[in-house]
Scaffold this active site. Sequence first.
Site, PDB file in Angstrom:
ATOM      1  N   ASN A   1       0.823  -1.148   0.031  1.00  0.00           N
ATOM      2  CA  ASN A   1      -0.123   0.066   0.096  1.00  0.00           C
ATOM      3  C   ASN A   1       0.757   1.032  -0.050  1.00  0.00           C
ATOM      4  O   ASN A   1       2.049   1.209   0.686  1.00  0.00           O
ATOM      5  CB  ASN A   1      -1.038   0.119   1.052  1.00  0.00           C
ATOM      6  CG  ASN A   1      -0.258  -0.247   2.467  1.00  0.00           C
ATOM      7  OD1 ASN A   1       0.631  -0.791   2.741  1.00  0.00           O
ATOM      8  ND2 ASN A   1      -0.969   0.561   3.361  1.00  0.00           N
ATOM      9  N   ILE A   2       0.422   2.311  -0.477  1.00  0.00           N
ATOM     10  CA  ILE A   2       1.279   3.416  -1.000  1.00  0.00           C
ATOM     11  C   ILE A   2      -0.050   4.685  -0.385  1.00  0.00           C
ATOM     12  O   ILE A   2      -0.925   5.008  -1.209  1.00  0.00           O
ATOM     13  CB  ILE A   2       1.530   3.798  -2.237  1.00  0.00           C
ATOM     14  CG1 ILE A   2       2.571   2.414  -2.629  1.00  0.00           C
ATOM     15  CG2 ILE A   2       2.326   5.023  -2.444  1.00  0.00           C
ATOM     16  CD1 ILE A   2       2.753   2.413  -4.153  1.00  0.00           C
ATOM     17  N   GLU A   3       0.236   5.082   0.825  1.00  0.00           N
ATOM     18  CA  GLU A   3      -0.937   6.311   1.199  1.00  0.00           C
ATOM     19  C   GLU A   3      -0.474   7.652   0.686  1.00  0.00           C
ATOM     20  O   GLU A   3       0.844   7.748  -0.068  1.00  0.00           O
ATOM     21  CB  GLU A   3      -0.796   6.350   2.679  1.00  0.00           C
ATOM     22  CG  GLU A   3      -1.448   5.091   3.380  1.00  0.00           C
ATOM     23  CD  GLU A   3      -1.565   5.117   4.779  1.00  0.00           C
ATOM     24  OE1 GLU A   3      -2.100   4.283   5.360  1.00  0.00           O
ATOM     25  OE2 GLU A   3      -0.742   5.880   5.379  1.00  0.00           O
TER      26      GLU A   3
ATOM     27  N   CYS B   1      -3.905   0.504  -2.714  1.00  0.00           N
ATOM     28  CA  CYS B   1      -3.820  -1.009  -1.933  1.00  0.00           C
ATOM     29  C   CYS B   1      -2.698  -1.627  -2.436  1.00  0.00           C
ATOM     30  O   CYS B   1      -2.487  -1.618  -3.767  1.00  0.00           O
ATOM     31  CB  CYS B   1      -5.161  -1.208  -1.996  1.00  0.00           C
ATOM     32  SG  CYS B   1      -6.353  -0.497  -1.339  1.00  0.00           S
TER      33      CYS B   1
ATOM     34  N   GLU C   1      -2.967  -4.755  -3.198  1.00  0.00           N
ATOM     35  CA  GLU C   1      -3.334  -5.682  -4.306  1.00  0.00           C
ATOM     36  C   GLU C   1      -3.464  -4.960  -5.432  1.00  0.00           C
ATOM     37  O   GLU C   1      -3.042  -5.509  -6.569  1.00  0.00           O
ATOM     38  CB  GLU C   1      -4.960  -6.052  -3.789  1.00  0.00           C
ATOM     39  CG  GLU C   1      -5.104  -6.780  -2.674  1.00  0.00           C
ATOM     40  CD  GLU C   1      -5.381  -6.073  -1.518  1.00  0.00           C
ATOM     41  OE1 GLU C   1      -5.904  -6.542  -0.503  1.00  0.00           O
ATOM     42  OE2 GLU C   1      -4.782  -4.825  -1.336  1.00  0.00           O
TER      43      GLU C   1
ATOM     44  N   CYS D   1     -10.232  -4.693  -0.137  1.00  0.00           N
ATOM     45  CA  CYS D   1     -11.329  -3.819  -0.071  1.00  0.00           C
ATOM     46  C   CYS D   1     -12.224  -3.808  -1.556  1.00  0.00           C
ATOM     47  O   CYS D   1     -11.995  -4.646  -2.314  1.00  0.00           O
ATOM     48  CB  CYS D   1     -10.833  -2.332  -0.085  1.00  0.00           C
ATOM     49  SG  CYS D   1      -9.998  -1.656  -1.623  1.00  0.00           S
TER      50      CYS D   1
ATOM     51  N   CYS E   1     -10.512  -2.958  -4.651  1.00  0.00           N
ATOM     52  CA  CYS E   1      -9.571  -4.254  -5.159  1.00  0.00           C
ATOM     53  C   CYS E   1     -10.412  -5.482  -5.443  1.00  0.00           C
ATOM     54  O   CYS E   1      -9.922  -6.029  -6.660  1.00  0.00           O
ATOM     55  CB  CYS E   1      -8.710  -4.695  -3.851  1.00  0.00           C
ATOM     56  SG  CYS E   1      -7.461  -3.025  -3.622  1.00  0.00           S
TER      57      CYS E   1
END
Length: 133
Positions: free
Chosen positions: A42-44, A53, A55, A90, A93
């Site tokens: 994940n990369i916020e 996300c 995935e 989620c 995804c």
Amino acid sequence: MTKEELCTLAKEAMKKSYSPYSGCTVGAALLAESGKVYLGCNIENASFSPTICAERSAFASAISAGERSFKALAVTGGKNGEIDGAFYPCGVCRQVIREFCADDFPIYVLGKDGIISLRLKDLLPYSFSNEVM
């Protein structure tokens, strides 16, 4: 590749997470039909909408490399790099997975109590796909 090996790779991908806001680190390992494994994390983003996300990160990497057929996906995550529960894909995804995978596609979720084995149809019943268009 076994589900255990795929989950171990997802756990390794978790370490690459960029999650300064939530502290939730998530990793994914996507096994392509070719036998190659694509990792994602994940990369916020401070403006939460652009957050990616793990995935989708793995799928983007695989698709960019020309892959279109996949065998399995493993996902794991938790706060501050520790697996503290089950991190299921989620809704967004799930729909991205469905774009490339059938209802029986295996998804392994590594939680603190072990591996939960699911099929995409368990996570996304009545999915929207090119089969209904």
